[in-house]
Design a protein around this motif. Structure first.
Motif, PDB file in Angstrom:
ATOM      1  N   ARG A  48      36.761  40.260  37.436  1.00 31.14           N
ATOM      2  CA  ARG A  48      35.454  39.646  37.658  1.00 31.14           C
ATOM      3  C   ARG A  48      34.520  40.189  36.591  1.00 31.14           C
ATOM      4  O   ARG A  48      34.438  41.399  36.381  1.00 31.14           O
ATOM      5  N   ILE A  49      33.802  39.285  35.918  1.00 29.55           N
ATOM      6  CA  ILE A  49      32.867  39.660  34.866  1.00 29.55           C
ATOM      7  C   ILE A  49      31.456  39.343  35.368  1.00 29.55           C
ATOM      8  O   ILE A  49      31.172  38.222  35.784  1.00 29.55           O
ATOM      9  N   VAL A  50      30.599  40.354  35.353  1.00 30.37           N
ATOM     10  CA  VAL A  50      29.198  40.205  35.733  1.00 30.37           C
ATOM     11  C   VAL A  50      28.367  40.851  34.636  1.00 30.37           C
ATOM     12  O   VAL A  50      28.485  42.064  34.393  1.00 30.37           O
ATOM     13  N   LEU A  51      27.562  40.034  33.976  1.00 31.88           N
ATOM     14  CA  LEU A  51      26.730  40.488  32.858  1.00 31.88           C
ATOM     15  C   LEU A  51      27.610  41.177  31.817  1.00 31.88           C
ATOM     16  O   LEU A  51      28.492  40.552  31.265  1.00 31.88           O
ATOM     17  N   ASP A  52      27.392  42.480  31.563  1.00 28.46           N
ATOM     18  CA  ASP A  52      28.178  43.152  30.515  1.00 28.46           C
ATOM     19  C   ASP A  52      29.230  44.093  31.086  1.00 28.46           C
ATOM     20  O   ASP A  52      29.731  44.966  30.391  1.00 28.46           O
ATOM     21  N   GLU A  53      29.591  43.901  32.353  1.00 29.68           N
ATOM     22  CA  GLU A  53      30.626  44.724  32.972  1.00 29.68           C
ATOM     23  C   GLU A  53      31.713  43.842  33.568  1.00 29.68           C
ATOM     24  O   GLU A  53      31.440  42.729  34.019  1.00 29.68           O
ATOM     25  N   ALA A  54      32.927  44.373  33.585  1.00 28.66           N
ATOM     26  CA  ALA A  54      34.052  43.664  34.182  1.00 28.66           C
ATOM     27  C   ALA A  54      34.800  44.632  35.084  1.00 28.66           C
ATOM     28  O   ALA A  54      34.795  45.845  34.850  1.00 28.66           O
TER      29      ALA A  54
END
Length: 147
Positions: A48-54
């Motif tokens: 799952r990728i959210v903004l600049d984190e996965a």
């Protein structure tokens, strides 16, 4: 990209884990924004990728296909996909007593950054801690940034 089949993912997951996720759980995850699956015939990884984190949600490899490099390839492909989507960090949780998975993630450049006490339930009723691992995805010419 072709959307993975939730039933096929559930079937592989059932071969890989004592408490597998259902077809409906995979369908619900795949319907969420930012969720991506990298699938090969004998395994898959879901992130799952959210903004600049996965975050690695799960990695499953059929038992008969283990120890042949598939897990490492899937982690590497997921890291590349996450970086291409703008993530600069990749995280996961792994059972503290899962030596094989911990070795795989160590080889892929993950390092411990936290602990979740008694996070995973065991079939015998016991619980074990989860280690929270992370790694940078930013390209650095002095290191091998992706497995």
């Amino acid at each position: 990209m072709i959307r993975p089949d939730p039933a096929a993912l559930a079937a592989v997951h059932a071969r890989a884990f004592p408490a597998p996720w259902s077809r409906d759980e995979f369908a619900a995850l795949l319907a969420q924004p930012g969720v991506l699956a990298v699938v090969e015939p004998d395994g898959f990884i879901l992130i799952r990728i959210v903004l600049d984190e996965a975050e690695i949600l799960t990695l499953a490899v059929r038992p008969e296909a283990r120890r042949a490099g598939l897990g490492g390839r899937l982690v590497g492909q997921a890291a590349v996909a996450a970086a291409q989507a703008g993530a600069v960090r990749l995280f996961l949780e792994v059972a503290e007593d899962n030596a094989a998975a911990r070795a795989l993630y160590d080889r892929a450049g993950f390092r411990p950054i936290g602990r979740r006490k008694a996070y995973y339930a065991r079939p015998d009723g016991g619980r074990t801690d989860a280690l929270v691992l992370g790694r940078d995805l930013a390209m650095n010419p002095d290191t091998a940034p992706l497995p």
